[in-house]
Design an enzyme around this catalytic site. Structure first.
Site, PDB file in Angstrom:
ATOM      1  N   LYS A 132     -10.436  -3.908  -3.240  1.00  0.00           N
ATOM      2  CA  LYS A 132     -10.739  -3.163  -2.016  1.00  0.00           C
ATOM      3  C   LYS A 132     -12.203  -2.737  -2.055  1.00  0.00           C
ATOM      4  CE  LYS A 132      -8.787   0.745   0.608  1.00  0.00           C
ATOM      5  NZ  LYS A 132      -7.790   1.842   0.562  1.00  0.00           N
ATOM      6  N   LEU A 181     -11.621   5.204   5.896  1.00  0.00           N
ATOM      7  CA  LEU A 181     -10.443   4.901   5.049  1.00  0.00           C
ATOM      8  C   LEU A 181      -9.170   5.588   5.521  1.00  0.00           C
ATOM      9  CD1 LEU A 181     -11.566   5.020   1.261  1.00  0.00           C
ATOM     10  CD2 LEU A 181     -11.636   3.084   2.836  1.00  0.00           C
ATOM     11  N   SER A 207      -5.110   1.622   4.637  1.00  0.00           N
ATOM     12  CA  SER A 207      -6.480   1.195   4.667  1.00  0.00           C
ATOM     13  C   SER A 207      -6.765  -0.003   3.769  1.00  0.00           C
ATOM     14  CB  SER A 207      -7.384   2.358   4.246  1.00  0.00           C
ATOM     15  OG  SER A 207      -7.128   2.716   2.908  1.00  0.00           O
ATOM     16  N   ILE A 228      -3.827   7.140  -0.359  1.00  0.00           N
ATOM     17  CA  ILE A 228      -3.848   8.605  -0.273  1.00  0.00           C
ATOM     18  C   ILE A 228      -2.766   9.095   0.698  1.00  0.00           C
ATOM     19  CG2 ILE A 228      -5.525   8.809   1.598  1.00  0.00           C
ATOM     20  CD1 ILE A 228      -6.791  11.145   0.073  1.00  0.00           C
ATOM     21  N   GLY A 229      -2.261   8.181   1.529  1.00  0.00           N
ATOM     22  CA  GLY A 229      -1.215   8.572   2.479  1.00  0.00           C
ATOM     23  C   GLY A 229      -0.334   7.378   2.820  1.00  0.00           C
ATOM     24  N   GLY A 230      -0.590   6.260   2.098  1.00  0.00           N
ATOM     25  CA  GLY A 230       0.189   5.052   2.370  1.00  0.00           C
ATOM     26  C   GLY A 230      -0.664   3.786   2.348  1.00  0.00           C
ATOM     27  N   SER A 231      -1.919   3.908   1.950  1.00  0.00           N
ATOM     28  CA  SER A 231      -2.884   2.820   2.114  1.00  0.00           C
ATOM     29  C   SER A 231      -2.635   1.590   1.259  1.00  0.00           C
ATOM     30  CB  SER A 231      -4.304   3.346   1.866  1.00  0.00           C
ATOM     31  OG  SER A 231      -4.719   4.127   2.963  1.00  0.00           O
TER      32      SER A 231
END
Lengths: 571, 571
Positions: A132, A181, A207, A228-231
């Site tokens: 990434k 992001l 992301s 961080i939240g599902g990336s």
């Protein structure tokens, strides 16, 4: 109208990217209205049969074995994946940094080591790995979707890249991300929009969407993203991949660039994405075995535990008990997700395991707490980065042209968090207190399932959708309700592919009593024809720092699903 | 002048405390001007010879063995320590909650279990344990030095207490703290000031000062305190004790009350204090073996590692190499600390280990970053708690009467951090970025010592003073420069006693070139007569989450010092 300075910079950088592609690797692309492009690499003629054989080897263990025995050289494996990655790029716009010469030189170096010493350079000997666009590589730019970061050349490798090199890997491309992001899709002003290879009208998620598209095209055997939240999990679910979201600080993030830097309440973590669980396991184990805490001071000093991998705290894995979260009480999943959960239950029960219901616990409260933390700077972090170049802060992931009609004016998250404003350090501390209480409450809720499992243990893992739907049209992915739970509670979580949307099986459900306006919008979005053929994945949610056990349980699940599919003829 | 409401509340609570002491345990106290009171328990006549034998058993392993074999009952052990704790209370004012009946009932219950089942209740069977006034016990108040918290009865046990009970321990007293917890001394409006039993003109340190005084009086075999900037280590050094400051989230803090709650940048941690390393090890191991992560979601899922305890990553402990930090470049230690470091070097070299110099690295920067983080709420947390009762926020630990003349008007920390003001969440994130960079830099600096050790490894641990001086007169302890480093870098750190100030050996040093006004003030404070007889301890600083190795190395150091002292006749 005059082109502004930042737009010119983007155009120049995009042109430079195009020029970094070897001319002979430019293919005749299918027309834009061909939605599914996953077959193009086999059909375009650029890859030789041997290169197709190499790149179709999704089992990373098998690939490494051939590299270790020099049956395949690193040079030919890297070349094969590079060619396929460039094909993927032309079809899905998944890449950022392209550095063919550097990667091929590195692969030759590794071949030379094996040839002259008879020994591999490390556990990932010769393996090309995609990264990434956060993982700095010495001498290359790290743009991460911000115009102002064009021209920022890294002075040293990020710790992950340092370790990958020590393990004998070949970092070979970097992949696209959304501006900031903090979107579940992948679009920025510098490199543009990445699309889903299963259906280019759809987003690959974000992301880590560049990795999602690249891996779905089999343009890389193993990718590294962040979450961080599902990336990691959203693109894995949307692109039919396996991933692991490890707990905070299990793997070394040091030296990678990031958004919201210094935000440590809910830490972003890095993890692998691959077309097989073997890729997920091999990467995780290799990085932990390198003792990363000696390079990154934040990494937990916890060796890879074979005991935990053998599931000693889960009855040896003989009879696991899973709790299915069919619906989190915030947004109800689309019909194909329900079918995937039924398949899961049938497959696992057939394999001798137990499946009971998981009762969602304070799900919306947890989500609100997380989103409020992310917004605690009132958006300063984003504004400052955009302000450096003058590029505008992107307000929607929806394309101006070819946009689907259903975009939500105000996603639920905005209603919950309220208008952006600066929170004080003291207010942030109060959010931490709330988060701690929520974590304790959720843990106790989990422990209390011991009364219902019949195994003498609480449920071994929660199974849930990663997202309430398969990949959606660009601009419509607003759901991180299922994934954020794991970031907030720091649960080690995998995603695994289960099936594909089948319009003949996945008929729309009648309207239910909607939890909120977003739940209603999601319900209305479902259209079995539109989604047909898209991959459907689920999450396996384990406890904090249970990476080894989560990998082992996902392997058991994957095997059970394969046996079930073979027996029933389903796909 | 009218007594205000909060003062009346304090007086009533203090009276209730006095009434909770069995009348027959009230002793004839020595005059206030008797400075050293460590011998009073043996001389006051309250404890029987057997009770003195029990309470003089500093080796917790030996004590537990006698409890396990029922040679000593828990009832008699608890009674003995309770009596001695009450003696300590009358001499040093070290206690807060006194609950004799409850503790003795619990001890009888444990005796009954052993008698009827032939089995112990757990690894800490029958052992009385004292607790800092943060660890909530169901049904008792948790006042933590705030007037407003009088009358707050806990509805459930803190996780630590829950685990101690499951391990068969007998929580039997709670111990005093300073208002706000953020002082290196121990004084609050409710319970008053705790004094140092070696010299009552001196502070026992803080914030775990109640434990310090109690344990130095041998009024408890094992105590539990907390540490955010030195609060376990300062009282341990000032009172001649052993302690371990574990890394963030290795031991379960959940359910304990705290200051600056929600501040997670530099987490407070809990740890044991004792008169022997066996106490430190047994406690740490028992808590970790209880798998506390199933009760406290923040605890790291890392089992006790015998491999790390055997020092497998430190050459098996055969030839360790220590780096001595003689001076941190901020404040220079008093002469007795220098002598302690020379003793350390001589003793460890005699035992076959290596001792080289540690070069301090960005010490003041690290200190400033930490202190700025602690002050990020502009003092809101303290003001809010004081405001609830109207008690004033304590501005100095100096007593109004009997104050030493040398108090600093403006300690260095105030100059560094500046006037209190509210920082924003975004500013806090910037401090986190700075902290991360400092941690990486310090780690690399440590790793680079590999060039100088000759062992093939970087130095195994840093040795330094815990504080620049032995215990000082009340109001004068402003130094947390040596301890805060470990909280900021999250280094697992022990404190161990080395020697006592000896005015015939520890002559004043001539003035050096002072680093700052505080360094000068500290230099001027030294007076060999004033400090004579006070204990002198050092820190052993290991890596993050190296609790097992730090315990093992401290055991090696302790043994080497004992052999050295026996050979040389020093004490």
């Amino acid at each position: 109208m005059m082109t502004s300075d930042w737009q010119e910079k983007c155009a120049r950088r995009k042109q430079a990217q195009l020029e970094s592609i070897p001319k002979e690797w430019i293919i005749q692309c299918p027309p834009d209205d061909q939605l599914c492009v996953t077959n193009v690499p086999t059909q375009c003629g650029l890859l030789s049969p041997r290169e197709l054989e190499i790149t179709n080897t999704v089992d990373v263990e098998a690939l490494l074995r051939k590299l270790q025995t020099a049956e395949w050289s690193s040079f030919e494996v890297t070349t094969a994946f590079y060619k396929r990655a460039i094909v993927a790029q032309q079809l899905t716009n998944c890449l950022t940094e392209i550095f063919v010469e550097k990667a091929l030189a590195r692969s030759k170096e590794l071949d030379e080591i094996l040839k002259t010493t008879g020994k591999t350079a490390g556990p990932l000997h010769g393996l090309p790995i995609s990264l990434k666009d956060q993982f700095a590589i010495k001498g290359l730019e790290t743009i991460m979707g911000y115009v102002a970061w064009i021209g920022r050349y890294a002075e040293c490798d990020s710790v992950l890249v340092e370790i990958l090199n020590e393990c004998g890997a070949v970092p070979f491309v970097r992949t696209n991300v959304p501006q900031t992001l903090m979107w579940g899709e992948t679009h920025n002003h510098v490199f543009g929009r990445t699309v889903n290879p299963f259906n280019r009208y759809m987003t690959p998620g974000g992301s880590t969407g560049g990795e999602g598209a690249l891996l779905a095209m089999r343009g890389s055997p193993l990718g590294v993203g962040t979450d961080i939240g599902g990336s990691l999990r959203i693109p894995s679910a949307f692109c039919g991949l396996y991933t692991l979201r490890p707990s905070y600080e299990r793997l070394p993030y040091c030296g990678a660039v990031n958004a919201l830097e210094g935000q440590e309440s809910i830490s972003s973590v890095l993890g692998p994405m691959a077309n097989s669980m073997s890729g997920v396991k091999i990467f995780t184990r290799a990085i932990i075995d390198s003792r990363p805490w000696n390079k990154d001071p934040l990494v937990i000093r916890k060796e890879w535990s074979e005991k935990e991998y053998r599931l000693e705290f889960h009855g040896g894995g003989k009879q696991l008990c899973f709790g299915i979260m069919r619906d989190n009480g915030v947004v109800k999943p689309h019909p194909p997700l329900h079918r995937a959960m039924v398949m899961f239950k049938d497959a696992l029960e057939a394999a001798g395991h137990k499946v009971i219901d998981w009762e969602p616990h304070r799900h919306l409260e947890i989500y609100k707490n997380s989103e409020t933390i992310f917004a605690a700077d009132g958006g300063d972090d984003y504004r400052i980065q955009c302000g450096l170049s003058g590029e505008p802060l992107i307000q929607t992931m929806s394309p101006k042209e070819d946009a689907h009609e259903s975009a939500l004016d105000e996603p639920l998250v905005k209603t919950l968090v309220g208008k952006p404003h600066h929170r004080s350090a003291y207010e942030l501390w109060q959010l931490h207190k709330e988060k701690r209480e929520l974590r304790k409450s959720h843990l106790d809720h989990w422990e209390a399932t011991v009364k219902r499992t019949g195994t003498g243990r609480p449920i071994d893992a929660i199974i849930s959708p990663a997202v309430a739907y398969p990949a959606v049209p660009h601009g419509l992915n607003t759901d991180s309700f299922y994934t954020t739970l794991c970031n907030a509670m720091d649960y080690s979580t995998s995603v695994f592919p289960v099936t594909f949307v089948d319009s003949s099986l996945d008929k729309p459900h009648p309207p239910h009593e909607f939890y909120n306006h977003e739940d209603e919008a999601i319900h209305q979005l479902y259209d079995s024809k539109l989604f047909d053929g898209c991959p459907v994945g689920l999450q396996l949610i384990g406890r904090t720092q249970e990476e080894e056990a989560v990998i082992a349980m996902t392997e058991i699940v994957d095997e059970a699903l394969k046996i079930y599919k073979a027996k029933t003829g389903r796909r």
